[in-house]
Design an enzyme around this catalytic site. Structure first.
Site, short mmCIF file in Angstrom:
data_model
loop_
_atom_site.label_atom_id
_atom_site.label_comp_id
_atom_site.label_asym_id
_atom_site.label_seq_id
_atom_site.Cartn_x
_atom_site.Cartn_y
_atom_site.Cartn_z
N LYS A 10 38.77 39.00 49.53
CA LYS A 10 39.19 40.30 50.21
C LYS A 10 38.88 40.21 51.63
CE LYS A 10 38.27 43.41 46.32
NZ LYS A 10 37.65 44.84 45.79
N TYR A 50 46.52 48.13 42.66
CA TYR A 50 45.39 48.94 42.29
C TYR A 50 46.01 50.36 41.65
CZ TYR A 50 41.51 46.11 44.07
OH TYR A 50 40.61 45.30 44.53
N ASN A 113 33.51 44.56 49.15
CA ASN A 113 32.96 43.75 48.06
C ASN A 113 33.21 42.40 47.77
OD1 ASN A 113 35.11 44.29 46.63
ND2 ASN A 113 34.00 45.53 45.07
N HIS A 116 37.80 40.16 44.34
CA HIS A 116 38.22 40.93 43.17
C HIS A 116 38.36 39.73 42.01
CE1 HIS A 116 41.02 42.96 40.16
NE2 HIS A 116 41.82 41.93 40.43
N GLU A 127 48.42 40.53 37.40
CA GLU A 127 48.20 40.29 38.58
C GLU A 127 48.42 39.01 39.23
OE1 GLU A 127 43.88 42.96 38.22
OE2 GLU A 127 43.81 40.73 38.65
P1 ADP Z 1 36.24 45.75 40.20
O1 ADP Z 1 36.56 45.25 41.51
O2 ADP Z 1 34.54 45.22 39.60
O3 ADP Z 1 36.82 45.55 38.72
P2 ADP Z 1 36.92 48.61 40.01
O4 ADP Z 1 38.15 48.04 39.32
O5 ADP Z 1 36.11 49.65 39.24
O6 ADP Z 1 35.90 47.42 40.21
O7 ADP Z 1 37.44 48.93 41.27
C1 ADP Z 1 38.13 48.28 42.26
C2 ADP Z 1 37.95 48.22 43.64
O8 ADP Z 1 37.68 49.55 44.28
C3 ADP Z 1 36.24 47.55 43.91
O9 ADP Z 1 36.30 46.40 43.75
C4 ADP Z 1 35.55 48.40 45.13
O10 ADP Z 1 36.59 47.53 45.96
C5 ADP Z 1 36.49 49.66 45.14
N1 ADP Z 1 35.72 50.73 44.60
C6 ADP Z 1 35.37 51.09 43.08
N2 ADP Z 1 34.54 51.83 42.79
C7 ADP Z 1 34.33 52.35 44.13
C8 ADP Z 1 33.37 53.61 44.49
N3 ADP Z 1 32.77 54.29 43.75
N4 ADP Z 1 33.49 53.99 45.96
C9 ADP Z 1 34.17 53.09 46.89
N5 ADP Z 1 34.89 52.00 46.37
C10 ADP Z 1 35.01 51.56 45.06
#
Ligand code: ADP
Length: 136
Positions: A10, A50, A113, A116, A127
């Protein structure tokens, strides 16, 4: 079974020059790099990628972040690629991340973070098609 999964490096991790290090970790963990693409998400493609999070409180922030800079997409292959990659990436919740995960090493926060990884074989197919078979 040999599978393919998608890893997105990212914009936060790309800006901090972690791309090479993350690719090295993938290679060391037995993933074969099958394709790579450097791209800039626009709002439309980020929203499509997303779409399952539409309406959630973090959704707009997530789209802003994904459009904030360059993303590097890796098409990775190995046995049990989807599950192995999810484990290696670590949890979205900073309190639940194992120490030797990509996110523990490179993530700054919950939204920013670093990476992905596809969460199922079905997501991986969707995807991979969206990133590598699109006209972008
Ligand atoms: P992952 O990336 O681990 O599959 P999710 O699909 O739940 O997680 O969420 C997609 C992305 O949205 C996360 O990687 C993160 O960048 C963001 N995200 C998820 N939950 C939160 C939250 N509670 N607050 C802020 N950003 C979030």
């Amino acid at each position: 079974m040999t599978e393919q999964s998608l890893l997105l490096i990212k914009p936060d991790a790309v800006k901090k020059n972690h791309v090479g290090h993350i690719i090295t970790i993938m290679e060391q963990r037995g993933f074969t790099l099958k394709n790579i693409k450097v791209l800039q998400f626009d709002r439309k493609r980020a929203a499509e990628f997303y779409m399952m999070h539409a309406g959630k409180d973090f959704y707009e922030r997530l789209l802003d972040f994904m459009c904030s800079g360059t993303t590097v997409a890796l098409l990775l292959e190995r046995i049990d690629a989807v599950a192995k990659l999810r484990k290696l990436v670590g949890d979205a919740d900073p309190n639940k991340r194992a120490p030797d995960t990509i996110r523990a090493m490179f993530a700054d926060g919950v939204t920013e973070n670093a990476v992905h990884a596809s969460d199922s074989t079905l997501s991986a197919k969707r995807e991979i098609a969206l990133i590598f078979k699109g006209a972008h």
